[in-house]
Design an enzyme around this catalytic site. Structure first.
Site, PDB file in Angstrom:
ATOM      1  N   ASN A 208       0.959  -1.336   0.122  1.00  0.00           N
ATOM      2  CA  ASN A 208       0.069   0.025   0.069  1.00  0.00           C
ATOM      3  C   ASN A 208       0.857   1.341   0.267  1.00  0.00           C
ATOM      4  O   ASN A 208       1.928   1.202   0.544  1.00  0.00           O
ATOM      5  CB  ASN A 208      -0.773  -0.106   1.161  1.00  0.00           C
ATOM      6  CG  ASN A 208      -1.909  -1.341   1.177  1.00  0.00           C
ATOM      7  OD1 ASN A 208      -2.007  -1.760   0.120  1.00  0.00           O
ATOM      8  ND2 ASN A 208      -2.321  -1.513   2.221  1.00  0.00           N
TER       9      ASN A 208
ATOM     10  N   HIS B  37       5.778  -0.384  -2.733  1.00  0.00           N
ATOM     11  CA  HIS B  37       5.326   0.482  -3.952  1.00  0.00           C
ATOM     12  C   HIS B  37       5.462   1.870  -3.704  1.00  0.00           C
ATOM     13  O   HIS B  37       4.695   2.639  -4.668  1.00  0.00           O
ATOM     14  CB  HIS B  37       3.869  -0.082  -4.140  1.00  0.00           C
ATOM     15  CG  HIS B  37       3.777  -1.718  -4.733  1.00  0.00           C
ATOM     16  ND1 HIS B  37       2.576  -2.428  -4.588  1.00  0.00           N
ATOM     17  CD2 HIS B  37       4.646  -2.401  -5.246  1.00  0.00           C
ATOM     18  CE1 HIS B  37       2.741  -3.568  -5.193  1.00  0.00           C
ATOM     19  NE2 HIS B  37       3.998  -3.464  -5.435  1.00  0.00           N
TER      20      HIS B  37
HETATM   21  C1  BV8 Z   1       8.138  -5.175 -12.045  1.00  0.00           C
HETATM   22  C2  BV8 Z   1       1.801   1.390  -6.656  1.00  0.00           C
HETATM   23  C3  BV8 Z   1      10.124  -5.619 -13.249  1.00  0.00           C
HETATM   24  C4  BV8 Z   1       1.000   2.641  -7.774  1.00  0.00           C
HETATM   25  C5  BV8 Z   1       1.158  -0.555  -7.761  1.00  0.00           C
HETATM   26  C6  BV8 Z   1       6.366 -11.603 -12.761  1.00  0.00           C
HETATM   27  C7  BV8 Z   1       7.261 -11.067 -12.193  1.00  0.00           C
HETATM   28  C8  BV8 Z   1       7.588  -9.646 -12.153  1.00  0.00           C
HETATM   29  C9  BV8 Z   1       6.666  -8.793 -12.542  1.00  0.00           C
HETATM   30  C10 BV8 Z   1       5.767  -9.163 -13.246  1.00  0.00           C
HETATM   31  C11 BV8 Z   1       5.413 -10.730 -13.431  1.00  0.00           C
HETATM   32  N1  BV8 Z   1       4.263 -10.684 -13.991  1.00  0.00           N
HETATM   33  C12 BV8 Z   1       3.671  -9.473 -14.610  1.00  0.00           C
HETATM   34  C13 BV8 Z   1       4.676  -8.446 -14.058  1.00  0.00           C
HETATM   35  C14 BV8 Z   1       4.563  -7.016 -14.243  1.00  0.00           C
HETATM   36  C15 BV8 Z   1       3.946  -6.342 -13.103  1.00  0.00           C
HETATM   37  C16 BV8 Z   1       2.504  -7.144 -12.711  1.00  0.00           C
HETATM   38  O1  BV8 Z   1       2.449  -7.766 -11.661  1.00  0.00           O
HETATM   39  N2  BV8 Z   1       1.389  -7.028 -13.382  1.00  0.00           N
HETATM   40  C17 BV8 Z   1       0.190  -7.837 -12.884  1.00  0.00           C
HETATM   41  C18 BV8 Z   1      -1.036  -6.861 -13.327  1.00  0.00           C
HETATM   42  C19 BV8 Z   1       0.196  -9.102 -13.603  1.00  0.00           C
HETATM   43  N3  BV8 Z   1       4.617  -6.136 -12.026  1.00  0.00           N
HETATM   44  C20 BV8 Z   1       5.242  -4.718 -12.153  1.00  0.00           C
HETATM   45  O2  BV8 Z   1       5.238  -4.015 -13.105  1.00  0.00           O
HETATM   46  C21 BV8 Z   1       6.058  -4.534 -10.957  1.00  0.00           C
HETATM   47  N4  BV8 Z   1       7.388  -4.259 -11.551  1.00  0.00           N
HETATM   48  O3  BV8 Z   1       8.123  -6.275 -12.002  1.00  0.00           O
HETATM   49  O4  BV8 Z   1       9.329  -4.732 -12.523  1.00  0.00           O
HETATM   50  C22 BV8 Z   1      11.427  -4.883 -13.448  1.00  0.00           C
HETATM   51  C23 BV8 Z   1      12.725  -5.284 -12.862  1.00  0.00           C
HETATM   52  C24 BV8 Z   1      13.935  -4.734 -13.179  1.00  0.00           C
HETATM   53  C25 BV8 Z   1      13.871  -3.516 -14.133  1.00  0.00           C
HETATM   54  C26 BV8 Z   1      12.709  -3.178 -14.425  1.00  0.00           C
HETATM   55  C27 BV8 Z   1      11.415  -3.862 -14.304  1.00  0.00           C
HETATM   56  C28 BV8 Z   1       5.714  -3.378 -10.239  1.00  0.00           C
HETATM   57  C29 BV8 Z   1       4.113  -3.503  -9.556  1.00  0.00           C
HETATM   58  C30 BV8 Z   1       3.809  -2.392  -8.755  1.00  0.00           C
HETATM   59  C31 BV8 Z   1       2.617  -1.743  -9.405  1.00  0.00           C
HETATM   60  N5  BV8 Z   1       2.193  -0.654  -8.533  1.00  0.00           N
HETATM   61  N6  BV8 Z   1       0.848   0.253  -6.734  1.00  0.00           N
HETATM   62  C32 BV8 Z   1      -0.446   3.075  -7.384  1.00  0.00           C
HETATM   63  O5  BV8 Z   1      -0.892   2.510  -6.189  1.00  0.00           O
HETATM   64  O6  BV8 Z   1      -0.997   3.949  -7.804  1.00  0.00           O
HETATM   65  S1  BV8 Z   1       0.183  -2.085  -7.695  1.00  0.00           S
HETATM   66  C33 BV8 Z   1      -1.191  -1.875  -6.921  1.00  0.00           C
HETATM   67  O7  BV8 Z   1      -1.780  -3.067  -6.796  1.00  0.00           O
HETATM   68  C34 BV8 Z   1      -1.110  -1.217  -5.554  1.00  0.00           C
HETATM   69  O8  BV8 Z   1      -0.194  -1.287  -5.069  1.00  0.00           O
HETATM   70  C35 BV8 Z   1      -1.846  -2.416  -4.892  1.00  0.00           C
HETATM   71  O9  BV8 Z   1      -1.507  -2.502  -3.452  1.00  0.00           O
HETATM   72  C36 BV8 Z   1      -1.614  -3.682  -5.574  1.00  0.00           C
HETATM   73  C37 BV8 Z   1      -1.820  -5.035  -5.301  1.00  0.00           C
HETATM   74  O10 BV8 Z   1      -3.128  -5.110  -5.173  1.00  0.00           O
HETATM   75  P1  BV8 Z   1      -4.034  -5.419  -3.931  1.00  0.00           P
HETATM   76  O11 BV8 Z   1      -3.062  -4.791  -2.709  1.00  0.00           O
HETATM   77  O12 BV8 Z   1      -3.803  -6.719  -3.650  1.00  0.00           O
HETATM   78  O13 BV8 Z   1      -5.287  -4.836  -3.635  1.00  0.00           O
HETATM   79  P2  BV8 Z   1      -6.609  -5.502  -4.383  1.00  0.00           P
HETATM   80  O14 BV8 Z   1      -7.500  -4.445  -4.848  1.00  0.00           O
HETATM   81  O15 BV8 Z   1      -5.985  -6.474  -5.820  1.00  0.00           O
HETATM   82  O16 BV8 Z   1      -7.004  -6.806  -3.696  1.00  0.00           O
HETATM   83  C38 BV8 Z   1      -7.448  -6.420  -2.280  1.00  0.00           C
HETATM   84  C39 BV8 Z   1      -7.877  -7.423  -1.592  1.00  0.00           C
HETATM   85  O17 BV8 Z   1      -8.323  -7.136  -0.451  1.00  0.00           O
HETATM   86  C40 BV8 Z   1      -9.055  -8.435  -2.336  1.00  0.00           C
HETATM   87  O18 BV8 Z   1      -8.642  -9.846  -2.532  1.00  0.00           O
HETATM   88  C41 BV8 Z   1     -10.208  -8.337  -1.233  1.00  0.00           C
HETATM   89  O19 BV8 Z   1     -11.107  -9.667  -1.256  1.00  0.00           O
HETATM   90  C42 BV8 Z   1      -9.574  -8.151   0.087  1.00  0.00           C
HETATM   91  N7  BV8 Z   1     -10.129  -7.504   1.030  1.00  0.00           N
HETATM   92  C43 BV8 Z   1     -11.220  -6.433   0.786  1.00  0.00           C
HETATM   93  N8  BV8 Z   1     -11.847  -6.096   1.849  1.00  0.00           N
HETATM   94  C44 BV8 Z   1     -10.896  -6.475   2.992  1.00  0.00           C
HETATM   95  C45 BV8 Z   1     -10.082  -7.404   2.287  1.00  0.00           C
HETATM   96  N9  BV8 Z   1      -9.216  -8.277   3.001  1.00  0.00           N
HETATM   97  C46 BV8 Z   1      -9.274  -7.938   4.308  1.00  0.00           C
HETATM   98  N10 BV8 Z   1     -10.144  -7.353   4.967  1.00  0.00           N
HETATM   99  C47 BV8 Z   1     -11.011  -6.390   4.400  1.00  0.00           C
HETATM  100  N11 BV8 Z   1     -11.732  -5.781   5.200  1.00  0.00           N
END
Ligand code: BV8
Length: 244
Positions: free
Chosen positions: A102, A119
């Site tokens: 977060n 992040h």
């Molecule tokens: C990178 C900041 C490489 C910005 C964010 C494999 C390996 C490495 C990378 C990749 C890979 N496959 C794909 C990639 C690329 C990519 C990626 O992961 N893509 C995804 C879409 C497939 N990753 C990247 O690009 C990363 N960089 O790998 O760089 C590299 C290395 C060297 C040189 C160059 C490059 C960077 C990723 C970071 C992106 N930035 N945030 C901003 O916030 O504006 S990500 C964003 O999603 C947020 O940070 C957020 O935290 C994050 C993850 O989401 P969640 O926190 O899980 O939130 P979500 O809404 O999804 O889920 C919430 C959950 O809570 C739900 O399950 C729900 O049920 C639950 N919930 C709801 N209420 C409650 C609850 N739980 C408990 N209590 C409750 N009350």
């Protein structure tokens, strides 16, 4: 539910290298929309349109508008019981490593002093001219000026998709995960890497994983201890058990 939280407290108290990782779900009870839930942030906007370097280079004003919109939401929110429980767990278990995906600063506002913001932080601004980082809780256009060199070329100090994670903390995070014998994942959909890979890695090295999430997510496995409730409830109970 109670018996599972009790089991987590037993595993946590015996773990030599425990790690807790939080996602947007822990802030949902503070009123901050998650990314992928029913009213998720990404639902109305595409991450690929807004949280990427390309989007910022193409239209910095639009990207700043989105971040200022989110900053405004977050500025009106407070940490909830889940954040405070994690602050207490860290006090009871000093060797506990806390990682958050977060950017909302709520763990810090809940008094957590040492943790990894993998992040970045939405209230930090990085200057593209002199690379200095400053705190900016303002949401006006006028505030988008570097306090050091006065350049207007500033960006949110968060990690966008396709950007590497902060070099200053990634080695520490990877070391903690590679040693982890217990990994508690709280409020994450397990859809963003490399964070989403940590639970898998801990399982592969024989560690125990526990997941706090009202929904079952992609990242969960049948071997995990699954606590299907909200983080506020689960973590408050866990902190009370750990306090003894
Ligand atoms: C990178 C900041 C490489 C910005 C964010 C494999 C390996 C490495 C990378 C990749 C890979 N496959 C794909 C990639 C690329 C990519 C990626 O992961 N893509 C995804 C879409 C497939 N990753 C990247 O690009 C990363 N960089 O790998 O760089 C590299 C290395 C060297 C040189 C160059 C490059 C960077 C990723 C970071 C992106 N930035 N945030 C901003 O916030 O504006 S990500 C964003 O999603 C947020 O940070 C957020 O935290 C994050 C993850 O989401 P969640 O926190 O899980 O939130 P979500 O809404 O999804 O889920 C919430 C959950 O809570 C739900 O399950 C729900 O049920 C639950 N919930 C709801 N209420 C409650 C609850 N739980 C408990 N209590 C409750 N009350």
């Amino acid at each position: 539910m109670q018996d599972k939280i009790k089991l987590v407290s037993e595993v946590l108290s015996q773990a030599r290298f425990p790690v807790i990782m939080t996602g947007a779900g822990i802030s949902a009870e503070s009123g901050i929309p998650t990314f992928r839930g029913k009213d998720g942030l990404w639902k109305n906007y595409s991450a690929m349109e807004l949280a990427t370097p390309e989007a910022f280079n193409k239209n910095p004003e639009m990207v700043w508008e989105w971040y200022n919109y989110r900053k405004n939401i977050i500025l009106n929110c407070k940490p909830n019981a889940g954040h405070y429980a994690i602050t207490n767990l860290k006090k009871f278990i000093p060797h506990l490593v806390i990682i958050t995906q977060n950017v909302d600063n709520l763990h810090r506002k809940a008094g957590l002093d040492f943790f990894y913001e993998m992040h970045g932080n939405i209230f930090e601004m990085r200057c593209l001219q002199c690379n200095s980082i400053s705190i900016n809780e303002e949401t006006s256009k006028e505030s988008l000026t570097c306090s050091k060199c006065h350049s207007k070329r500033v960006r949110p100090n968060v990690v966008w998709f396709s950007e590497p994670l902060p070099a200053s903390i990634m080695p520490h995070i990877l070391t903690a995960v590679s040693k982890a014998d217990f990994f508690l994942s709280v409020g994450t959909s397990g859809s963003v890497y490399p964070a989403a890979g940590f639970a898998m890695q801990v399982r592969a090295q024989g560690g125990q994983v526990a997941i706090v999430n009202p929904e079952i997510t992609e990242e969960s496995s049948s071997r995990d201890i699954r606590i299907e409730t909200t983080s506020g409830k689960a973590l408050s109970t866990l902190a009370q058990l750990m306090e003894g």
